[in-house]
Scaffold this motif. Sequence first.
Motif, PDB file in Angstrom:
ATOM      1  N   LYS A 175       8.360  44.175  30.437  1.00 15.35           N
ATOM      2  CA  LYS A 175       7.679  43.923  29.151  1.00 15.35           C
ATOM      3  C   LYS A 175       6.170  43.783  29.355  1.00 15.35           C
ATOM      4  O   LYS A 175       5.378  44.079  28.470  1.00 15.35           O
ATOM      5  N   LYS A 192       2.250  37.438  16.765  1.00 15.13           N
ATOM      6  CA  LYS A 192       3.647  36.983  16.863  1.00 15.13           C
ATOM      7  C   LYS A 192       4.588  38.169  16.639  1.00 15.13           C
ATOM      8  O   LYS A 192       5.537  38.385  17.385  1.00 15.13           O
ATOM      9  N   ASP A 193       4.274  38.991  15.638  1.00 17.90           N
ATOM     10  CA  ASP A 193       5.092  40.181  15.345  1.00 17.90           C
ATOM     11  C   ASP A 193       5.051  41.181  16.495  1.00 17.90           C
ATOM     12  O   ASP A 193       5.968  41.982  16.656  1.00 17.90           O
ATOM     13  N   LYS A 248       5.016  40.595  19.686  1.00 19.83           N
ATOM     14  CA  LYS A 248       5.708  40.135  20.909  1.00 19.83           C
ATOM     15  C   LYS A 248       4.818  40.356  22.134  1.00 19.83           C
ATOM     16  O   LYS A 248       5.171  41.105  23.054  1.00 19.83           O
ATOM     17  N   PRO A 297       3.591  39.924  25.577  1.00 15.66           N
ATOM     18  CA  PRO A 297       4.281  39.312  26.724  1.00 15.66           C
ATOM     19  C   PRO A 297       3.357  38.517  27.641  1.00 15.66           C
ATOM     20  O   PRO A 297       3.760  37.516  28.227  1.00 15.66           O
ATOM     21  N   LYS A 331       3.603  48.159  18.326  1.00 19.97           N
ATOM     22  CA  LYS A 331       4.776  47.657  17.605  1.00 19.97           C
ATOM     23  C   LYS A 331       5.932  48.669  17.666  1.00 19.97           C
ATOM     24  O   LYS A 331       7.081  48.304  17.902  1.00 19.97           O
ATOM     25  N   ASN A 389       7.458  48.557  21.145  1.00 24.67           N
ATOM     26  CA  ASN A 389       8.027  47.278  21.580  1.00 24.67           C
ATOM     27  C   ASN A 389       9.452  47.376  22.057  1.00 24.67           C
ATOM     28  O   ASN A 389       9.901  46.604  22.900  1.00 24.67           O
TER      29      ASN A 389
END
Length: 521
Positions: A44, A85-86, A88, A90, A395, A398
């Motif tokens: 990630k 936050k949306d 992600k 890492p 996004k 992801n």
Amino acid sequence: MMNKTIKILTLSLALFALPLAVMAQRTVKVSVHEDAASGQVIPKEIYGHFSEHLGTCIYGGLWVGPDSDIPNINGYRTDVFNALKDLKVPVLRWPGGCFADEYHWRDGIGPAESRPTMINANWGGTVEDNSFGTHEFLNFCEMLGIEPYISGNVGSGTPEEMAQWVQYMTAADGPLAELRAKNGREEPWKVKYLGIGNESWGCGGNMRPEFYSDLYRQFGTYTRNYSGNRLYKVASGASDYDYNWTKVLMENIGNRMHGLSLHYYTVLNWGRKGSATQFTDQDYLATLGKAVEVDTVITRHKAIMDQYDPNKRIDLLLDEWGTWYDEEPGTVRGHLYQQNTMRDAIVAALSFNIFHRHTDRLKMANIAQIANVLQSMVLTRGDKMVLTPTYHVFKLYNVHQDAEFLPTDCDSDLLDAGSGRKVERVSATASRDADGVIHVSLVNTGLEEDVIVSLDFDKNVSGMIEGQILTSSDIRDFNDFDKPDVVRPEVFKDFKIAKGDLEVRLPIKSILSLAIRPAAK
Ligand code: AHR
């Protein structure tokens, strides 16, 4: 009346058929070898980020302070916080960059009003008030579930200063733990990644690799593990084509480092980087050509690492990468504020397709930078924020985080990017997630023809297929504060299953993300 309608219809069909007959539809075959997967995971951390005290990345980008009129959560701007936050995120690298080698962590702790100021000499001579420091950064990471990556000062700091910073952040007991508690944080934080200097060949001290290697060994000795925290130490690596730097560090530091960094920007000419939004189609291809050259650069650094470390115990971390253009007219010189177009989105997608193939050794990549600087995720102005096309790529991609890498073949033709460089017209990558869903990401880099992509899997395709596409009417399109949704992902349905294969019509300058659940034969 009837006859006239038929005539018109026949004529329109003939006109429509003519160009199709003259110009055969281009087809590219992409084979996804899910049966040949070796268990290699796309870490990630390949989707990592970088935040520097530079321009408005921190101040105005992530942080406005608790007393600001701009909506915030304990000082972190709410809109950016939620966008990240949306996403992600890492891992997040901080406080630099070049800034890291002039940063003294003790200036950024204690009551904000008593923190000393300094001049940010690397980036426009702006006065830094240190109101965003260790607590503000590590709490931010903790709130968002991000792994912090601290970049320590070797260039103008001392081994003692770095050692004490580690102790302040991670030790449960002792004088620095007490100081931390006095400053409002009883529990030690968990800090995994520690960079021992940044660009030590340049802004981090203008060192030779032999000298830096010795300093690494010295600083590395005193940065210790406390209270169950395990540091992962990163040596300041090469830029671009400096293979000698990698060789000398592998020879002289070896297993004392867990990771070796690398920096790669898509700049063609440092004297004239060009505009982020006003560029020709040829400029577009030239940027892509430079971006995909990272493949060769990573391959060559990896080959050197393989000679010294055949068992791949030392990771390669591309901890700065991305596009770098001239600053936007009217913005502060040295603040590296640039717009972000569909071109940047294509660069990001092509880069990920390459990074995935190198994850046997490449274990992290941090785009520069997270807000308002270079190829950023978000741009802010006052209380407004826009998501950039690059944000949307992160996004869409992801789904590949921590998924199993699936080898792919693609028989695409190559586009001429100038200066001897070529770019695949169609680029592909694939992975399989923990639920068995196969994710395929496709890019059509061309500006002239849609392409039929025929996706061939080891098993017949059936079941649920979902698609999302990112494209725009012009490669120069971007999201601005008064038009924030010019470039944004849309649902994509232009595919069909033919004889167990999946056929997709991939529009020009587009990035497509498909989720497929193949049924067993
Ligand atoms: O990302 C901007 C700068 O680029 C960083 O501070 C430095 O490490 C690199 O040269």
